[in-house]
Design a protein around this motif. Structure first.
Motif, PDB file in Angstrom:
ATOM      1  N   ALA A 163       0.751  -1.188  -0.059  1.00 57.18           N
ATOM      2  CA  ALA A 163      -0.152   0.000   0.014  1.00 57.18           C
ATOM      3  C   ALA A 163       1.039   1.336  -0.018  1.00 57.18           C
ATOM      4  CB  ALA A 163      -0.774   0.117   1.331  1.00 57.18           C
ATOM      5  N   SER A 164       1.951   1.232   0.505  1.00 56.87           N
ATOM      6  CA  SER A 164       2.770   2.485   0.678  1.00 56.87           C
ATOM      7  C   SER A 164       3.750   2.466  -0.546  1.00 56.87           C
ATOM      8  CB  SER A 164       3.819   2.467   1.941  1.00 56.87           C
ATOM      9  OG  SER A 164       4.416   1.208   1.968  1.00 56.87           O
ATOM     10  N   LEU A 165       3.747   1.687  -1.444  1.00 56.62           N
ATOM     11  CA  LEU A 165       4.421   1.956  -2.708  1.00 56.62           C
ATOM     12  C   LEU A 165       3.741   2.441  -3.881  1.00 56.62           C
ATOM     13  CD1 LEU A 165       6.006  -1.982  -2.468  1.00 56.62           C
ATOM     14  CD2 LEU A 165       6.744   0.332  -1.380  1.00 56.62           C
ATOM     15  N   ASP A 166       4.761   2.846  -4.990  1.00 60.79           N
ATOM     16  CA  ASP A 166       4.102   3.552  -5.915  1.00 60.79           C
ATOM     17  C   ASP A 166       3.620   2.310  -6.939  1.00 60.79           C
ATOM     18  OD1 ASP A 166       5.912   2.734  -8.417  1.00 60.79           O
ATOM     19  OD2 ASP A 166       7.302   3.902  -7.018  1.00 60.79           O
ATOM     20  N   GLN A 167       2.703   2.756  -7.745  1.00 59.81           N
ATOM     21  CA  GLN A 167       1.943   1.937  -8.897  1.00 59.81           C
ATOM     22  C   GLN A 167       2.651   0.996  -9.471  1.00 59.81           C
ATOM     23  OE1 GLN A 167      -1.360   1.857  -8.949  1.00 59.81           O
ATOM     24  NE2 GLN A 167      -1.605   0.695 -10.883  1.00 59.81           N
ATOM     25  N   HIS A 168       3.726   1.274 -10.139  1.00 54.38           N
ATOM     26  CA  HIS A 168       4.578   0.521 -10.844  1.00 54.38           C
ATOM     27  C   HIS A 168       5.197  -0.550 -10.005  1.00 54.38           C
ATOM     28  CE1 HIS A 168       4.825   1.848 -14.794  1.00 54.38           C
ATOM     29  NE2 HIS A 168       4.721   3.147 -14.434  1.00 54.38           N
ATOM     30  N   LEU A 169       5.798  -0.086  -8.713  1.00 61.34           N
ATOM     31  CA  LEU A 169       6.401  -1.214  -7.835  1.00 61.34           C
ATOM     32  C   LEU A 169       5.379  -2.011  -7.366  1.00 61.34           C
ATOM     33  CD1 LEU A 169       9.250  -1.701  -7.088  1.00 61.34           C
ATOM     34  CD2 LEU A 169       8.797  -0.180  -4.943  1.00 61.34           C
ATOM     35  N   ARG A 170       4.166  -1.545  -7.261  1.00 58.20           N
ATOM     36  CA  ARG A 170       3.080  -2.295  -6.677  1.00 58.20           C
ATOM     37  C   ARG A 170       3.080  -3.585  -7.477  1.00 58.20           C
ATOM     38  NH1 ARG A 170      -0.440   1.622  -4.423  1.00 58.20           N
ATOM     39  NH2 ARG A 170      -1.555   1.703  -6.133  1.00 58.20           N
ATOM     40  N   GLU A 171       2.796  -3.010  -8.798  1.00 61.19           N
ATOM     41  CA  GLU A 171       2.364  -4.137  -9.741  1.00 61.19           C
ATOM     42  C   GLU A 171       3.205  -5.088  -9.860  1.00 61.19           C
ATOM     43  OE1 GLU A 171       1.231  -1.809 -13.528  1.00 61.19           O
ATOM     44  OE2 GLU A 171      -0.491  -0.851 -12.164  1.00 61.19           O
ATOM     45  N   ARG A 172       4.652  -4.795  -9.805  1.00 58.25           N
ATOM     46  CA  ARG A 172       5.623  -5.835 -10.023  1.00 58.25           C
ATOM     47  C   ARG A 172       5.664  -6.714  -9.068  1.00 58.25           C
ATOM     48  NH1 ARG A 172      10.927  -3.069 -10.847  1.00 58.25           N
ATOM     49  NH2 ARG A 172      11.748  -3.786  -8.987  1.00 58.25           N
ATOM     50  N   LEU A 173       5.699  -6.047  -7.551  1.00 59.91           N
ATOM     51  CA  LEU A 173       5.950  -6.942  -6.786  1.00 59.91           C
ATOM     52  C   LEU A 173       4.585  -7.753  -6.782  1.00 59.91           C
ATOM     53  CD1 LEU A 173       7.015  -4.744  -3.875  1.00 59.91           C
ATOM     54  CD2 LEU A 173       8.185  -6.734  -4.627  1.00 59.91           C
ATOM     55  N   ARG A 174       3.376  -7.572  -6.794  1.00 55.54           N
ATOM     56  CA  ARG A 174       2.047  -8.241  -7.221  1.00 55.54           C
ATOM     57  C   ARG A 174       2.512  -9.541  -7.750  1.00 55.54           C
ATOM     58  NH1 ARG A 174      -2.041  -5.379 -10.111  1.00 55.54           N
ATOM     59  NH2 ARG A 174      -1.991  -3.855  -8.681  1.00 55.54           N
ATOM     60  N   GLU A 175       2.931  -9.339  -9.097  1.00 53.73           N
ATOM     61  CA  GLU A 175       3.221 -10.417  -9.693  1.00 53.73           C
ATOM     62  C   GLU A 175       4.255 -11.523  -8.987  1.00 53.73           C
ATOM     63  OE1 GLU A 175       4.565  -9.032 -13.670  1.00 53.73           O
ATOM     64  OE2 GLU A 175       2.540  -8.019 -13.916  1.00 53.73           O
ATOM     65  N   GLU A 176       5.447 -10.649  -8.672  1.00 51.92           N
ATOM     66  CA  GLU A 176       6.508 -11.366  -7.879  1.00 51.92           C
ATOM     67  C   GLU A 176       5.841 -12.452  -6.709  1.00 51.92           C
ATOM     68  OE1 GLU A 176       9.994  -9.338  -6.752  1.00 51.92           O
ATOM     69  OE2 GLU A 176       9.971  -8.439  -8.872  1.00 51.92           O
ATOM     70  N   VAL A 177       5.023 -11.850  -5.827  1.00 55.39           N
ATOM     71  CA  VAL A 177       4.348 -12.572  -4.845  1.00 55.39           C
ATOM     72  C   VAL A 177       3.629 -13.816  -5.396  1.00 55.39           C
ATOM     73  CG1 VAL A 177       2.760 -12.273  -2.972  1.00 55.39           C
ATOM     74  CG2 VAL A 177       4.338 -10.545  -3.229  1.00 55.39           C
ATOM     75  N   ARG A 178       2.782 -13.526  -6.320  1.00 59.49           N
ATOM     76  CA  ARG A 178       1.945 -14.324  -7.036  1.00 59.49           C
ATOM     77  C   ARG A 178       2.796 -15.538  -7.353  1.00 59.49           C
ATOM     78  NH1 ARG A 178      -2.430 -17.274  -6.739  1.00 59.49           N
ATOM     79  NH2 ARG A 178      -3.776 -17.462  -8.622  1.00 59.49           N
ATOM     80  N   ASP A 179       3.901 -15.202  -8.254  1.00 62.99           N
ATOM     81  CA  ASP A 179       4.844 -16.373  -8.578  1.00 62.99           C
ATOM     82  C   ASP A 179       5.468 -17.340  -7.389  1.00 62.99           C
ATOM     83  OD1 ASP A 179       4.610 -15.940 -11.136  1.00 62.99           O
ATOM     84  OD2 ASP A 179       6.697 -14.650 -11.526  1.00 62.99           O
TER      85      ASP A 179
END
Ligand code: ATP
Ligand code: MG
Lengths: 358, 290
Positions: A163-179
């Motif tokens: 929640a405290s990260l910017d949009q781009h980073l959020r999207e990338r981390l979201r994918e990484e976490v899912r992986d």
């Protein structure tokens, strides 16, 4: 191999707030379930109860059949990733990760092996000697995730970790976490109030409102077949038009469409992408604004009484503000008393939900 | 030379005197009221006049102090009191501060009030309250007597008298400093530690104490500085001999009329305090760097 069962769990805080109200949920082995809901809907409270940081007022929680309702957090097989400020700043990255293993009396070489393995997994190989204050926000959240993963918890709990990260980073981390989650097949409960996050990550979504469940379903089902007007309005963009049905016809301010339900008030729900517009002088509505997104256009129009409706069109240049249009929905749903009473069977081909402008 | 160059080169030169002026007043005050008395005290103690009427540097007063059994036992009594008070303060205040930080019940509000209360009580009143409660024929004695128990051995006029009084007197400041240190330990950091399996002791030892070690140092330095040169409480509650440095100096000056000896005692006391002061400064500097 872990299953989480939550049965009729309620939480009433001492100040009288009912944060969670008779909530039940089963999370299957290896499944990622997103808790989605507006602010104050009780998502964090529920997650904290699973983690052991709040005691349920009533109800039962089990992990693999074992009752954990009253087990303190330090004895639970759960791992929690907090929103922020949860790293221990007096320890470097390696020590942050090693702390839990040390408490479990794991031998030093084994600690080193496991910590380095997990750091590699979250893309921070070689960062062990860094002080956590010298990491970026995204790196800090990866360390927080790694710290939970290194203990191989049965259930992974994440409370808006990006929640405290910017949009781009959020999207990338979201994918990484899912992986990572899919690779480790770890049962996961993920709290978010971003619908795109839920739609793109979850195996199933729990939509919460005022501590209660509104709907539990696969992301595409939640998107296509919302069970309540609240879910319909909360996920994606939805036109919700309040009107009256009589003799099988729904009408509202000069607009009418067949709706085969009994007479009475109803809420008509139409997705912008399922609403076709045609120019007409005797139009039911008037174009208010046209926005061109390049790939598609969005037309804001007004019914005769000023009710706003959105429609997605492929050729926005065909419409001008002030122009009369008539509406032809391809797929509709209707709600009465908070429940769905009608849905057209033909499901309109919808673009990927995550692409839909919220 | 362009206009911006001029501005760039002129401004700092112009600004500097103003900044210096701002700090000049306090610096001068400190020099006048603190530094100068120290220097003059040291000079007075090392400057003697020989019988021939000439001035000479001599460390006689210091060698007397450090060879006189009574002075030394007073010094060691002061050190003992300070040390015991420091330990007791930590033992008493750390649990209070931890409770205040991590409890969210209404009781915590009252506990905080109680803990801060001694701050508003002048030492002199505290001393007499102490005598009325713990002194000979004080409240405790009367209560014990009334149920047929023997007299207590009152700490009044023993070395424990000042210890009890000084600890009580220093609780508020110590609790407040520790509490402010604990404020920097985030709830999430604590919960994350419990999440990875830390019980209460591990949590305290590995997560909380390392984070507040600086505050502990600051709290202890403050307490120690105050206690080492305390006067009122040791004067009223302590034994006549050996006595703490505060009353000792006062007696030497007023009753024995030996100002030079008294100043020597003051300089020695000051020397010890400066060592504790350096601890404090060092920890503040470390805090700043971090
Ligand atoms: N410790 C507490 N004491 C009293 N009420 C609380 C406490 N924690 C949360 N609440 C209340 O419980 C309700 C649910 O809070 P919760 O934090 O679970 O919401 P949330 O869904 O996580 O919201 P957000 O998306 O803003 O994080 C809110 O009305 C909140 O005010
Ligand atoms: Mg929350």
């Amino acid at each position: 191999m872990s299953v989480l069962k939550i049965k009729d769990v309620s939480k009433i805080f001492p100040n009288g707030t009912t944060a969670v109200d008779s909530f039940s949920l089963d999370v299957a082995d290896g499944e990622l379930v997103c808790l989605l809901g507006p602010s104050g809907s009780g998502k964090s409270t529920l997650l904290r109860m699973v983690g052991g940081f709040e005691t349920p007022t009533s109800g039962l929680m089990t992990i693999d059949g074992e009752d954990i309702t009253n087990v303190p957090p330090e004895k639970r097989p759960t791992g929690m990733v907090f929103q922020s400020h949860a790293l221990w700043t007096h320890m470097n990255v390696f020590k942050n990760l090693a702390f839990g293993l040390k408490l479990r009396k794991v031998a030093a070489p084994e600690i080193k092996r496991r910590v380095e393995g997990v750091l590699e997994l979250v893309g921070l190989g070689g960062y062990g000697t860094r002080a956590v204050t010298q990491l970026s926000g995204g790196q800090q959240q990866r360390v927080a995730l790694a710290r939970s993963l290194v203990l191989e918890p049965k259930i992974l709990l994440l409370d808006e970790p990006f929640a405290s990260l910017d949009q781009h980073l959020r999207e990338r981390l979201r994918e990484e976490v899912r992986d990572i989650q899919q690779r480790l097949k770890i049962t996961t409960l993920f709290v978010t109030h971003g619908q795109d996050e839920a739609l793109s990550m979850a195996d199933r979504i729990v939509v919460m409102r005022d501590g209660k469940t509104e709907q539990i379903d696969r992301p595409d089902v939640v998107y296509r077949e919302p069970q309540t007007p609240f879910v319909a309005g909360f996920i994606g963009t939805m036109n919700l038009i309040e009107g009256v049905v009589s003799n099988g016809v729904f009408s509202k301010a000069g607009y009418s469409t067949p709706l085969p339900v009994s007479d009475g008030p109803a809420i008509l729900a139409v997705r912008p992408e399922a609403l076709d517009l045609t120019a007409s002088t005797t139009g039911q509505g008037k174009v208010h604004r046209v926005t061109d997104y390049g790939t598609h256009g969005l037309v804001d129009l007004e019914l005769k009484d000023g009710t706003r409706v959105k429609a997605m069109v492929s050729h926005p240049d065909l419409f001008q503000p002030g122009q009369g249009v008539s509406l032809a929905p391809r797929a509709i749903a209707a709600y009465r008393d908070g429940k769905v009473i009608h849905r057209t069977s033909a499901v309109a081909p919808a673009p990927h939900p995550a692409l839909v402008d919220a | 030379m362009t206009a911006s160059d001029q501005i760039g080169s002129v401004t700092p030169v112009r600004r500097r005197p103003y900044g210096l002026l701002l700090v000049a007043t306090p610096v001068l005050l400190v020099a006048w009221l603190v530094i100068w008395p120290i220097i003059s005290a040291v000079i007075q103690t090392v400057w003697t006049t020989t019988p021939q009427g000439q001035g000479a540097v001599s460390l006689d007063t210091y060698s007397f102090f450090f060879s006189d059994g009574y002075s030394l036992s007073n010094l060691s009594m002061t050190l003992w009191t300070t040390g015991v008070c420091a330990v007791l303060l930590l033992v008493v205040c750390l649990p209070i501060a931890l409770y205040l930080r991590f409890s969210n019940t209404r009781v915590a509000v009252y506990v905080q009030g109680l803990a801060i209360f001694p701050m508003f009580v002048p030492s002199i009143i505290l001393s007499f309250a102490f005598i009325r409660v713990l002194g000979p024929n004080g409240t405790v004695d009367l209560l014990l007597n009334s149920v047929g128990l023997p007299h207590i051995r009152s700490p009044y006029l023993t070395p424990w008298g000042p210890v009890i009084g000084l600890v009580w007197d220093n609780i508020p400041l110590t609790v407040l400093i520790l509490l402010s240190g604990l404020g920097s330990v985030s709830n999430q950091a604590v919960e994350a530690a419990r999440d990875v399996g830390a019980g209460t002791l591990a949590l305290l030892w590995h997560i909380i104490l390392p984070r507040i070690s600086n505050s502990i140092l600051v709290a202890i330095s403050f307490a120690v500085l105050g206690i080492f040169s305390a006067f009122t409480l040791p004067y009223i509650l302590g034994p006549a001999a050996p006595e703490m440095m505060g009353p000792f100096m006062q007696r030497t000056f007023r009753e024995l009329l030996e100002p030079k000896t008294a100043i020597t005692q003051a300089v020695v006391t000051f020397g010890f305090c400066i060592v504790f002061g350096l601890f404090y400064v060092r920890s503040v500097a470390k805090n700043r760097a971090a």
